[in-house]
Design a protein around this motif. Structure first.
Motif, PDB file in Angstrom:
ATOM      1  N   VAL A 196       0.711  20.238 -56.569  1.00 14.68           N
ATOM      2  CA  VAL A 196       1.269  21.589 -56.718  1.00 14.68           C
ATOM      3  C   VAL A 196       1.796  21.829 -58.125  1.00 14.68           C
ATOM      4  O   VAL A 196       1.672  22.940 -58.667  1.00 14.68           O
ATOM      5  N   TYR A 197       2.378  20.803 -58.745  1.00 12.54           N
ATOM      6  CA  TYR A 197       3.066  20.989 -60.025  1.00 12.54           C
ATOM      7  C   TYR A 197       2.272  21.775 -61.070  1.00 12.54           C
ATOM      8  O   TYR A 197       2.808  22.732 -61.663  1.00 12.54           O
ATOM      9  N   LYS A 230       3.323  26.505 -63.287  1.00 14.02           N
ATOM     10  CA  LYS A 230       3.525  27.093 -64.615  1.00 14.02           C
ATOM     11  C   LYS A 230       3.165  28.576 -64.648  1.00 14.02           C
ATOM     12  O   LYS A 230       3.561  29.286 -65.568  1.00 14.02           O
ATOM     13  N   ARG A 231       2.436  29.035 -63.639  1.00 10.98           N
ATOM     14  CA  ARG A 231       1.984  30.419 -63.618  1.00 10.98           C
ATOM     15  C   ARG A 231       3.027  31.384 -63.063  1.00 10.98           C
ATOM     16  O   ARG A 231       2.969  32.579 -63.337  1.00 10.98           O
ATOM     17  N   PHE A 232       3.968  30.864 -62.247  1.00  5.97           N
ATOM     18  CA  PHE A 232       4.898  31.786 -61.597  1.00  5.97           C
ATOM     19  C   PHE A 232       6.350  31.325 -61.608  1.00  5.97           C
ATOM     20  O   PHE A 232       7.246  32.105 -61.284  1.00  5.97           O
ATOM     21  N   PHE A 233       6.635  30.076 -61.984  1.00  9.36           N
ATOM     22  CA  PHE A 233       7.980  29.522 -61.911  1.00  9.36           C
ATOM     23  C   PHE A 233       8.519  29.320 -63.319  1.00  9.36           C
ATOM     24  O   PHE A 233       7.851  28.713 -64.155  1.00  9.36           O
ATOM     25  N   SER A 234       9.703  29.846 -63.601  1.00 14.59           N
ATOM     26  CA  SER A 234      10.244  29.795 -64.959  1.00 14.59           C
ATOM     27  C   SER A 234      10.699  28.403 -65.364  1.00 14.59           C
ATOM     28  O   SER A 234      10.957  28.152 -66.540  1.00 14.59           O
ATOM     29  N   ARG A 261       4.753  29.606 -68.462  1.00 14.16           N
ATOM     30  CA  ARG A 261       6.209  29.551 -68.314  1.00 14.16           C
ATOM     31  C   ARG A 261       6.686  28.103 -68.423  1.00 14.16           C
ATOM     32  O   ARG A 261       6.121  27.218 -67.789  1.00 14.16           O
ATOM     33  N   THR A 262       7.734  27.890 -69.215  1.00 15.24           N
ATOM     34  CA  THR A 262       8.282  26.559 -69.382  1.00 15.24           C
ATOM     35  C   THR A 262       9.797  26.635 -69.525  1.00 15.24           C
ATOM     36  O   THR A 262      10.358  27.703 -69.806  1.00 15.24           O
TER      37      THR A 262
END
Length: 290
Positions: free
Chosen positions: A131-132, A136-140, A201-202
């Motif tokens: 999942v990790y 990056k596409r939706f979680f800040s 997002r990172t």
């Protein structure tokens, strides 16, 4: 075309799994081995040591293959990752997934030599690892998900030694998560300009101008959490030596990242495995100092 300059399939697969960059595997290995030592109250035996060491390298390699498939459309726009074999087309998506599956299966075969509890928890570990890359596409703060993935060796180590996962294991996982977010934020600081341009997002972007303060604070939480938990387990002089050595390195890391240069942040990230090694060795030598 000069065939001597064309990499073989094996060379490409080794590039895919970062064979020449073992830092990621070591970042996984040291907290996992530390958990084994804590759970076993000393040397856990050669069987578990070999299973978890080999399993760590295999699963990190499998994770690299999955990550490169997930990020193939982004990697070509990032300076550091533009030449990875999946994004260049040198290795197909199907090939990369097959390599990842073979490596994950090999790791699972090793897990089968332990016990039912460890086998059960290995499925959860695999799910988080898969999942990790997509978070990056939706979680800040995808680094937090990576933190769980890179810390899952801790509950699995306790399961392998004791047959269960006590609260101590989960507390150590949370403490280790702070460390993972700290060093992966340093990693993300290297690519921040590229990530902003392509929409990844990172944590480096989320923390913004407080990134250096956040990294230092996370390091502090990691050392404090592991220090308190291990002290409660009876560790003393060795623990203090290990934490002191880790803290000295973290102070050095501050000097590397404070100006946010790509080179300094990348060097700080690559040297983080020494922080984990210092804590681990402190736990190993502690009985000899009593």
């Amino acid at each position: 075309m000069n065939t001597a300059l064309v990499p073989s399939r094996l060379d490409l697969y080794l590039q895919l799994i970062r064979w020449d960059k073992p830092v990621g595997s070591l970042l996984l290995l040291w907290p996992t081995l530390a958990a084994l030592w804590i759970a076993a109250k000393g040397f856990p035996g050669w069987h578990l040591l070999l299973v978890f060491t080999a399993g760590t390298f295999l699963m990190r390699s499998a994770g690299c293959a999955v990550n490169d498939v997930a990020d193939r459309d982004f990697d070509r726009h990032v300076q550091r990752t533009a030449q990875r074999p999946v994004t260049t087309g040198a290795v197909s998506v199907r090939e990369a997934l097959m390599v990842g599956a073979v490596l994950a299966l090999a790791a699972f075969v090793l897990v089968l030599t332990t016990n039912a509890a460890t086998i059960a928890w290995s499925f959860a570990a695999l799910a988080v690892a898969i999942v990790y890359p997509f978070t990056k596409r939706f979680f800040s703060m995808p680094q937090a998900v990576l933190g769980v993935a890179f810390s899952f060796g801790i509950p699995m180590a306790f399961a392998a030694v004791t047959g269960s996962v006590p609260p101590l294991a989960w507390a150590l996982l949370v403490g280790n998560l702070f460390w993972v977010v700290a060093y992966d934020t340093e990693y993300a600081m290297v690519d921040r300009d590229d990530d902003l341009r392509i929409g990844i997002r990172t944590s480096a972007i989320t923390f913004g101008r407080f990134d250096v303060c956040a990294v230092m604070g996370l390091y502090g939480l990691y050392l404090a959490t592991w220090g308190v938990l291990c002290w409660q387990q009876g560790y003393r002089a060795g623990l203090l030596l290990g934490l002191t050595a880790a803290l000295a390195q973290i102070v050095w890391h501050y000097t590397l990242i404070r100006d946010r240069s790509r080179e300094g942040c990348f060097l700080a990230f690559r040297q983080n495995h020494w922080v984990g090694l210092a804590v681990f060795l402190g736990l190993v030598i502690d009985p000899w100092l009593r």
